[in-house]
Write a protein that holds these residues in place. Structure first.
Motif, PDB file in Angstrom:
ATOM      1  N   UNK A   5      36.079  -6.312  85.475  1.00 37.03           N
ATOM      2  CA  UNK A   5      35.407  -5.811  85.884  1.00 37.03           C
ATOM      3  C   UNK A   5      36.706  -3.954  85.650  1.00 37.03           C
ATOM      4  N   UNK A   6      37.962  -4.673  84.954  1.00 35.48           N
ATOM      5  CA  UNK A   6      38.521  -3.477  84.605  1.00 35.48           C
ATOM      6  C   UNK A   6      40.132  -4.338  84.368  1.00 35.48           C
ATOM      7  N   UNK A  25      37.319   5.375  72.839  1.00 31.84           N
ATOM      8  CA  UNK A  25      36.899   3.972  73.653  1.00 31.84           C
ATOM      9  C   UNK A  25      35.632   5.504  73.295  1.00 31.84           C
ATOM     10  N   UNK A  26      35.322   6.529  73.875  1.00 29.06           N
ATOM     11  CA  UNK A  26      34.146   7.387  74.168  1.00 29.06           C
ATOM     12  C   UNK A  26      34.388   7.221  75.505  1.00 29.06           C
ATOM     13  N   UNK A  35      40.846   6.322  85.849  1.00 28.25           N
ATOM     14  CA  UNK A  35      40.594   5.365  86.521  1.00 28.25           C
ATOM     15  C   UNK A  35      39.211   5.935  84.832  1.00 28.25           C
ATOM     16  N   UNK A  36      38.871   4.850  83.856  1.00 26.72           N
ATOM     17  CA  UNK A  36      37.832   5.387  82.199  1.00 26.72           C
ATOM     18  C   UNK A  36      36.831   4.565  82.589  1.00 26.72           C
ATOM     19  N   UNK A  37      36.016   4.884  82.461  1.00 26.70           N
ATOM     20  CA  UNK A  37      34.818   4.248  82.555  1.00 26.70           C
ATOM     21  C   UNK A  37      33.941   3.997  80.999  1.00 26.70           C
ATOM     22  N   UNK A  38      32.484   3.403  80.435  1.00 30.60           N
ATOM     23  CA  UNK A  38      31.922   4.440  79.876  1.00 30.60           C
ATOM     24  C   UNK A  38      30.955   4.815  80.007  1.00 30.60           C
ATOM     25  N   UNK A  43      30.725  -2.944  80.433  1.00 28.82           N
ATOM     26  CA  UNK A  43      31.837  -3.133  80.302  1.00 28.82           C
ATOM     27  C   UNK A  43      33.082  -2.466  81.299  1.00 28.82           C
ATOM     28  N   UNK A  44      34.208  -3.309  81.062  1.00 27.53           N
ATOM     29  CA  UNK A  44      35.048  -3.429  81.588  1.00 27.53           C
ATOM     30  C   UNK A  44      35.484  -1.603  81.261  1.00 27.53           C
TER      31      UNK A  44
END
Length: 109
Positions: A5-6, A25-26, A35-38, A43-44
């Motif tokens: 998950x992360x 990573x964009x 907290x960073x996310x796609x 993806x994690x």
């Protein structure tokens, strides 16, 4: 189903490291900028933290699934780690046979 998950990454400066990982990573910052996310949510996530050690957070969808996965992982050689859990903990801390810590998290809470 158990999934990554992360990835919690220990950093000295969450802003500077966040800027780097967003560019690399964009990824995008969440409501909490640590907290960073796609962009599409696949993806994690990356969780940038100045106090926690680098480790994986493995996600489950329910308390029952979490318990079953913890038992399965212990059967594979993981060990439970004595931890000072908060009353509302949604995670279980384990270590792999080499001593690397990781968490199994019930995301339904």
């Amino acid at each position: 189903m158990l999934r990554i998950g992360s990835l919690v990454i220990n950093v000295s400066d969450t802003g500077r490291s966040g800027d780097f990982w967003v560019g690399a990573l964009g990824y995008e910052r969440g409501a909490n900028p640590e907290f960073l996310h796609s962009p599409d949510g696949s993806g994690p996530r990356l969780h940038l933290d100045t106090t926690d050690r680098t480790h994986l957070d493995l996600w489950t969808d329910s308390a029952a699934e979490q318990a079953a996965e913890v038992d399965r992982l212990v059967g594979l050689g993981a060990s439970r780690v004595p931890w000072d859990y908060p009353d509302d903990a949604d995670f279980v801390v384990l270590e792999d046979p080499g001593g690397t810590l990781f968490c199994v998290i019930d995301t339904s809470r």
